[in-house]
Design a protein around this motif. Structure first.
Motif, PDB file in Angstrom:
ATOM      1  N   PHE A   1       0.842  -1.188   0.000  1.00 13.87           N
ATOM      2  CA  PHE A   1       0.000   0.000   0.000  1.00 13.87           C
ATOM      3  C   PHE A   1       0.881   1.242   0.000  1.00 13.87           C
ATOM      4  O   PHE A   1       1.429   1.633   1.027  1.00 13.87           O
ATOM      5  N   PRO A   2       1.033   1.870  -1.188  1.00 10.60           N
ATOM      6  CA  PRO A   2       1.869   3.067  -1.263  1.00 10.60           C
ATOM      7  C   PRO A   2       1.206   4.244  -0.552  1.00 10.60           C
ATOM      8  O   PRO A   2      -0.022   4.308  -0.467  1.00 10.60           O
ATOM      9  N   SER A   3       2.007   5.133  -0.003  1.00 12.45           N
ATOM     10  CA  SER A   3       1.502   6.337   0.653  1.00 12.45           C
ATOM     11  C   SER A   3       2.609   7.374   0.603  1.00 12.45           C
ATOM     12  O   SER A   3       3.753   7.043   0.281  1.00 12.45           O
ATOM     13  N   PRO A   4       2.286   8.641   0.932  1.00  9.31           N
ATOM     14  CA  PRO A   4       3.345   9.664   0.945  1.00  9.31           C
ATOM     15  C   PRO A   4       4.417   9.386   2.003  1.00  9.31           C
ATOM     16  O   PRO A   4       5.480  10.002   1.993  1.00  9.31           O
ATOM     17  N   PHE A   5       4.172   8.459   2.930  1.00 13.02           N
ATOM     18  CA  PHE A   5       5.127   8.197   4.013  1.00 13.02           C
ATOM     19  C   PHE A   5       5.997   6.976   3.729  1.00 13.02           C
ATOM     20  O   PHE A   5       6.906   6.674   4.477  1.00 13.02           O
ATOM     21  N   GLY A   6       5.683   6.264   2.651  1.00 14.12           N
ATOM     22  CA  GLY A   6       6.390   5.039   2.326  1.00 14.12           C
ATOM     23  C   GLY A   6       5.375   3.966   1.955  1.00 14.12           C
ATOM     24  O   GLY A   6       4.187   4.255   1.817  1.00 14.12           O
ATOM     25  N   THR A   7       5.881   2.730   1.792  1.00 19.09           N
ATOM     26  CA  THR A   7       4.990   1.645   1.376  1.00 19.09           C
ATOM     27  C   THR A   7       4.766   0.686   2.534  1.00 19.09           C
ATOM     28  O   THR A   7       5.709   0.199   3.147  1.00 19.09           O
ATOM     29  N   PHE A   8       3.493   0.450   2.833  1.00 21.87           N
ATOM     30  CA  PHE A   8       3.129  -0.485   3.892  1.00 21.87           C
ATOM     31  C   PHE A   8       2.819  -1.848   3.276  1.00 21.87           C
ATOM     32  O   PHE A   8       2.213  -1.920   2.214  1.00 21.87           O
ATOM     33  N   ILE A   9       3.261  -2.916   3.931  1.00 17.36           N
ATOM     34  CA  ILE A   9       2.974  -4.268   3.441  1.00 17.36           C
ATOM     35  C   ILE A   9       2.071  -4.947   4.465  1.00 17.36           C
ATOM     36  O   ILE A   9       2.448  -5.080   5.640  1.00 17.36           O
TER      37      ILE A   9
END
Lengths: 155, 295
Positions: B75-83
């Protein structure tokens, strides 16, 4: 000699431009064709959906005609409608993700699932409203199974 | 001068202690679930209403059969990618050794069994409104699902967001269990519970502020797609004028009024909603129709 070279260069350039234009036109025509295909799916499913939702009176003949059309559409050979370079990264005007071209067997399997759902609908559509309604969910699921991984969000 | 430095140091220490105290990972009292009995069948409804499988199944997993919650979607986001992690009942790599209380602390407070903050990519700022009965039932259902030994992958988050302690500050500012809208009837109340708590619709359909918080002033008014491409549509009556009946049919089959079909992440959502009772789909539609028209 110099002039001939110049002519040759011009001719080559023109030929390349024409080639690009042909490729462009070819890709655009393919995108239009597959979007038209989707429109035809939607129109025929719309007949069935209107009855399922109760917006249109159930009519076995109308329902069967729509289901027959849908099944016929799923049997069309679409291979020329999806040329390389017609994905959303390469050109505007399409939401087809490049992943489609990288996962060809999966795309084919999802296409077959649509064919199966259309066949089930053809068997169900003429058999009464409840029977039609029962086949709508699987049909919608088969559309979404491909739109889920392979279609870009609306812009 | 030296005294000043000592004073400043003590003041800093005090400030840090206050921050730590205000933002420490919260947990429920140990007897919070006492007297509740678990019903796995009801838990299955909670599971689909909460959309757990949409994020915690493997990427491109088939939707047939019992969901395998092995994790792995990014899950991409402005803070980085969460898995998304493995939340199958595997005792080593999943949550097989979690109690119902552990699950409740995770869901309602974003706190892990070893007392760490979770990132709010896990939508606990919506789930905080879930009832303890629902979580108890959900726990019973999740333990019936197939275990899977795929290890969870680390998130790809840059400094300073990789300091989990800072999430305490985020929670202090943005995590609560207040309802976002008023609900005048039992149906609207059920719809509100499904949308604002379990369904966590606002996590995608509402724009976020600079700190990644859901902007409640633009509740369900649409947002850019976090992938960076396209947008997620607004679903208040101002942006979406479908009749309630069309909304209900969309939730059941994925067909829009034009007989286009749901795609992308919304296709997961439809898979879940289609498994709920018809009354729940109607309640969600009623909730959306009753929203203030917005701008």
């Amino acid at each position: 000699m110099k002039r001939r070279l110049k002519t040759l260069a011009t001719a080559t350039t023109l030929a390349l431009l024409a080639g690009a234009a042909f490729a462009d036109g070819h890709v655009n025509a393919a995108i239009k064709a597959r979007q038209a295909q989707m429109q035809l799916y939607a129109f025929n499913i719309g007949q069935l959906g209107a009855m399922a939702k109760g917006e249109m009176d159930y009519d076995a003949a109308v329902a069967s005609a729509a289901a027959n059309n849908l099944l016929t559409l799923t049997k069309m050979d679409q291979s020329a409608m999806w040329p390389g370079g017609s994905d959303s990264m390469s050109v505007d005007g399409t939401r087809a993700k490049p992943d489609m071209w990288d996962n060809f067997p999966d795309v084919m399997a999802k296409g077959k699932a649509l064919g199966d759902a259309a066949m089930a609908m053809q068997a169900a559509a003429g058999g009464g409203l409840d029977s039609l309604r029962g086949a709508m969910g699987a049909l919608g699921g088969s559309c979404s199974s491909c739109h889920k991984p392979y279609r870009e969000p609306e812009s | 001068m030296r005294r000043l430095i000592v004073r400043l140091f003590l003041l800093g220490l005090l400030g840090f202690a206050a921050f730590w105290f205000l933002t420490r990972p919260e947990t429920l009292p140990s007897d919070a679930l006492e007297g509740l009995t678990a019903d796995a069948t009801r838990g299955e409804t909670v599971f689909y209403a909460a959309g757990c499988a949409s994020c915690h199944t493997a990427p491109n997993a088939e939707s047939e059969g019992a969901p395998v919650l092995s994790g792995g979607q990014s899950f991409p986001s402005p803070f980085g990618t969460f898995i998304a992690p493995n939340i199958s009942p595997d005792t080593t790599h999943g949550i097989g050794d979690w109690s119902a209380l552990d699950l409740a602390n995770a869901i309602k407070h974003g706190t892990s069994p070893d007392g760490q903050h979770y990132y709010p990519a896990f939508p606990y700022s919506s789930y905080s409104r879930a009832t303890l009965q629902d979580i108890t039932d959900l726990h019973a259902y999740m333990m019936t699902l197939p275990a899977d030994a795929t290890p969870s992958q680390p998130h790809d988050i840059g400094f300073p967001f990789n300091i989990r302690l800072s999430l305490g500050g985020w929670k202090f500012l943005f995590l609560n269990d207040d309802w976002i809208t008023e609900a005048a009837t039992p149906e609207l109340e059920r719809g509100r519970y499904l949308v604002e708590a379990l369904g966590h619709c606002g996590e995608c359909h509402t724009p976020r502020g600079p700190l990644g918080n859901v902007d409640l002033d633009q509740w369900l008014a649409g947002a850019p797609d976090p992938s960076g491409k396209g947008k997620i549509p607004g679903i208040t009556p101002a942006q979406l004028d479908w009749p309630a009946q069309d909304l209900v049919y969309y939730f059941e089959t994925g067909f829009t009024p034009d007989y286009d079909s749901a795609g992308g992440h919304m296709a997961h959502v439809i898979e879940n909603l289609s498994k709920l009772d018809a009354g729940d789909r109607e309640a969600i539609a009623a909730y959306l129709k009753a929203l203030p028209a917005g701008q």
